[in-house]
Write a protein that holds these residues in place. Sequence first.
Motif, mmCIF file in Angstrom:
data_model
loop_
_atom_site.group_PDB
_atom_site.id
_atom_site.type_symbol
_atom_site.label_atom_id
_atom_site.label_comp_id
_atom_site.label_asym_id
_atom_site.label_seq_id
_atom_site.Cartn_x
_atom_site.Cartn_y
_atom_site.Cartn_z
ATOM 1 N N ALA A 99 0.826 -1.212 0.000
ATOM 2 C CA ALA A 99 0.000 0.000 0.000
ATOM 3 C C ALA A 99 0.858 1.258 0.000
ATOM 4 O O ALA A 99 0.560 2.220 -0.721
ATOM 5 C CB ALA A 99 -0.935 -0.004 1.209
ATOM 6 N N ILE A 100 1.915 1.263 0.799
ATOM 7 C CA ILE A 100 2.801 2.425 0.843
ATOM 8 C C ILE A 100 3.428 2.663 -0.527
ATOM 9 O O ILE A 100 3.430 3.782 -1.048
ATOM 10 C CB ILE A 100 3.892 2.239 1.911
ATOM 11 N N GLU A 101 3.971 1.602 -1.124
ATOM 12 C CA GLU A 101 4.614 1.716 -2.434
ATOM 13 C C GLU A 101 3.632 2.198 -3.498
ATOM 14 O O GLU A 101 3.944 3.083 -4.293
ATOM 15 C CB GLU A 101 5.216 0.374 -2.832
ATOM 16 N N LYS A 102 2.425 1.624 -3.508
ATOM 17 C CA LYS A 102 1.441 2.003 -4.531
ATOM 18 C C LYS A 102 0.863 3.388 -4.278
ATOM 19 O O LYS A 102 0.569 4.114 -5.224
ATOM 20 C CB LYS A 102 0.364 0.938 -4.642
ATOM 21 N N ALA A 103 0.717 3.780 -3.019
ATOM 22 C CA ALA A 103 0.219 5.125 -2.717
ATOM 23 C C ALA A 103 1.179 6.180 -3.252
ATOM 24 O O ALA A 103 0.759 7.166 -3.864
ATOM 25 C CB ALA A 103 0.018 5.290 -1.214
ATOM 26 N N GLU A 104 2.475 5.969 -3.036
ATOM 27 C CA GLU A 104 3.476 6.920 -3.534
ATOM 28 C C GLU A 104 3.455 7.002 -5.058
ATOM 29 O O GLU A 104 3.567 8.080 -5.629
ATOM 30 C CB GLU A 104 4.871 6.514 -3.071
ATOM 31 N N LYS A 105 3.302 5.874 -5.706
ATOM 32 C CA LYS A 105 3.334 5.810 -7.166
ATOM 33 C C LYS A 105 2.036 6.319 -7.805
ATOM 34 O O LYS A 105 2.061 7.071 -8.779
ATOM 35 C CB LYS A 105 3.594 4.367 -7.609
ATOM 36 N N LEU A 106 0.885 5.897 -7.257
ATOM 37 C CA LEU A 106 -0.401 6.152 -7.905
ATOM 38 C C LEU A 106 -1.098 7.429 -7.450
ATOM 39 O O LEU A 106 -2.029 7.887 -8.106
ATOM 40 C CB LEU A 106 -1.328 4.948 -7.686
ATOM 41 N N LYS A 107 -0.686 7.991 -6.325
ATOM 42 C CA LYS A 107 -1.254 9.237 -5.789
ATOM 43 C C LYS A 107 -2.791 9.208 -5.703
ATOM 44 O O LYS A 107 -3.473 10.062 -6.260
ATOM 45 C CB LYS A 107 -0.819 10.437 -6.630
#
Length: 114
Positions: free
Chosen positions: A42-50
């Motif tokens: 979730a952290i990785e995708k939140a940073e990438k996908l905004k």
Amino acid sequence: MDEKIKVLITDDNEVVREGLKSIFDAHKDIEVVGQAVDGIDAIEKAEKLKPDVILMDGQMPRMDGPEAIRRIKKIMPDVKILFLTVYGDYAGDALAAGASWYLTKDCRRQDLLE
């Protein structure tokens, strides 16, 4: 035309993720931009996908929901996080970590969309 609300769904259960996605896909103002299987993902995708909104499960492998919420809010303080859990007793930890609100997984579809 107004921009769609971008949502990231985080749950370790694929059936739950796909069910939530189908609910949101039927709503014209919401776009599911991604799915995460645990807090680290979730952290990785939140940073990438905004995303504008993150749906966050409580109990997951590698990193639970409240810890992921704490870490995401440090890097994305404006993101809204909906803590979605079977166990209401995790809600206090999630809200203290920075979740905007919480619902239990037996909520009505309309409550989730609101």
